[in-house]
Write an enzyme that holds these catalytic residues in place. Structure first.
Site, PDB file in Angstrom:
ATOM      1  N   ARG A 238       0.768  -1.133  -0.056  1.00  0.00           N
ATOM      2  CA  ARG A 238       0.075  -0.114  -0.011  1.00  0.00           C
ATOM      3  C   ARG A 238       0.807   1.313   0.073  1.00  0.00           C
ATOM      4  O   ARG A 238       2.128   1.406   0.600  1.00  0.00           O
ATOM      5  CB  ARG A 238      -1.054   0.091   1.267  1.00  0.00           C
ATOM      6  CG  ARG A 238      -1.758  -1.086   1.494  1.00  0.00           C
ATOM      7  CD  ARG A 238      -2.616  -1.079   2.522  1.00  0.00           C
ATOM      8  NE  ARG A 238      -3.578  -2.221   2.871  1.00  0.00           N
ATOM      9  CZ  ARG A 238      -3.201  -3.178   3.365  1.00  0.00           C
ATOM     10  NH1 ARG A 238      -1.963  -3.576   3.916  1.00  0.00           N
ATOM     11  NH2 ARG A 238      -4.223  -4.549   3.403  1.00  0.00           N
TER      12      ARG A 238
ATOM     13  N   ARG B 115      -0.339  -1.947  -6.892  1.00  0.00           N
ATOM     14  CA  ARG B 115      -0.809  -2.964  -6.057  1.00  0.00           C
ATOM     15  C   ARG B 115      -1.685  -3.951  -6.622  1.00  0.00           C
ATOM     16  O   ARG B 115      -1.314  -5.309  -6.440  1.00  0.00           O
ATOM     17  CB  ARG B 115      -1.312  -2.424  -4.691  1.00  0.00           C
ATOM     18  CG  ARG B 115      -1.528  -3.462  -3.517  1.00  0.00           C
ATOM     19  CD  ARG B 115      -2.043  -2.894  -2.420  1.00  0.00           C
ATOM     20  NE  ARG B 115      -2.883  -3.491  -1.100  1.00  0.00           N
ATOM     21  CZ  ARG B 115      -2.460  -4.148  -0.467  1.00  0.00           C
ATOM     22  NH1 ARG B 115      -1.232  -4.535  -0.329  1.00  0.00           N
ATOM     23  NH2 ARG B 115      -3.205  -5.004   0.420  1.00  0.00           N
TER      24      ARG B 115
END
Length: 311
Positions: free
Chosen positions: A165, A260
């Site tokens: 993240r 991601r």
């Protein structure tokens, strides 16, 4: 306006403050989640002020029925809130009421009886392999200052190469990158720790940035710095990605978080199993990771429709 006087009596507001403190200190929820829960419960108490005709008390909360909670959700929907926001609103309220119920102050059955709004299914929007490789390339970085270009490339490499993240990447410190390191120990949501592989190319991108960075990087201080030496902020990386979308013709869905998604989707397409990807992403539930099977299936169908002679 003074919310202590307008939306609830002093005892209820004190209990709400204690509940938020317990979420931060005991459950270690993220600052983002805490702010959301604070906002959700403030909106609910504000609604109750008009709904009940005066500031809410613990006695009022105890007497609430499912119809009262449905009225709140209906009011929020009328103001434009979608299913996701309404679901979060209800989750925050239930958390507060469970806290109060454990202390013997209210009955939480009313909120528990309300069904959460059905959430729309939305698949993550990953970048293609080529698009992702463009974003993480140092040559593609747009900043004229070499050390900032290297910094941005290193951050993007961590998002795509390790599945981090953006907040996890920007919380890293030089101590995380010891010589010869092949893994990173990441502390994610809920203060949960996981190990992720550190690819050589990602390590080298970080080392290139460290060599060029003009600021002294203390071992246990933020690794990534802004132009003036403070901790690099997420908004800077988000704006950088926005400029790259324009420069390289990337889709509007190309965001730092999309890297991601791309990490997970490309691993799955390459034969990775869901359980391993779950561990690498730091998902608490496998069901959260399973959304990527839909992404991969979508890509397969696109290839089929485009290439199969009978499609």
């Amino acid at each position: 306006m003074n919310e202590l006087l307008i939306i609830a009596d002093l005892q209820l507001m004190a209990e709400r403050t204690a509940w938020l403190a317990s979420l931060a200190n005991e459950r270690r929820l993220s600052e983002h989640t805490l702010n959301a829960y604070e906002c959700d419960t403030r909106q609910f108490l504000t609604f109750l002020t008009g709904h009940l005709g005066g500031p809410a008390t613990l006695k009022d909360i105890h007497a609430l029925r499912p119809a009262d909670f449905r009225a709140f959700l209906a009011a929020r929907r009328k103001e434009g809130s979608g299913a996701r926001s309404l679901g979060r609103n209800l989750a925050g309220l239930r958390s507060l009421l469970r806290y109060l119920e454990k202390k013997g102050l209210v009955n939480a059955a009313g909120a528990s009886a309300v069904r959460s709004p059905k959430q729309p299914k939305s698949l993550p929007k990953p970048l293609s392999d080529r698009q992702a490789m463009t974003v993480v390339s140092e040559d593609a970085q747009l900043h004229e200052e070499p050390w900032i270009a290297a910094r941005d490339a290193a951050v993007f490499a961590l998002l795509y190469g390790c599945g981090l993240r953006i907040s996890e990447a920007l919380d890293l410190m030089p101590d995380h990158f010891s010589r010869g390191a092949t893994t990173l120990r990441i502390t994610g949501k809920g203060n949960k720790t996981r190990l992720v592989p550190l690819l050589t190319v990602v390590f080298e991108a970080v080392e290139k940035y460290r060599a060029l960075c003009p600021y002294h990087l203390e071992r246990q201080a933020p690794l990534f710095r802004g132009a003036r030496g403070g901790k690099l902020q997420q908004a800077i990386i988000q704006r950088t990605m926005q400029k790259m979308r324009s420069a390289f013709g990337l889709p509007e869905t190309a965001t730092p978080h999309a890297l991601r998604h791309s990490f997970a989707t490309h691993l799955l397409a390459g034969g990775g199993d869901l359980r391993t990807i779950q561990e690498l992403l730091g998902h608490a539930s496998l069901s959260t990771t399973q959304v990527y099977t839909g992404v991969d299936s979508s890509r397969l169908l696109e290839v089929y429709d485009r290439a199969h002679p009978r499609a």
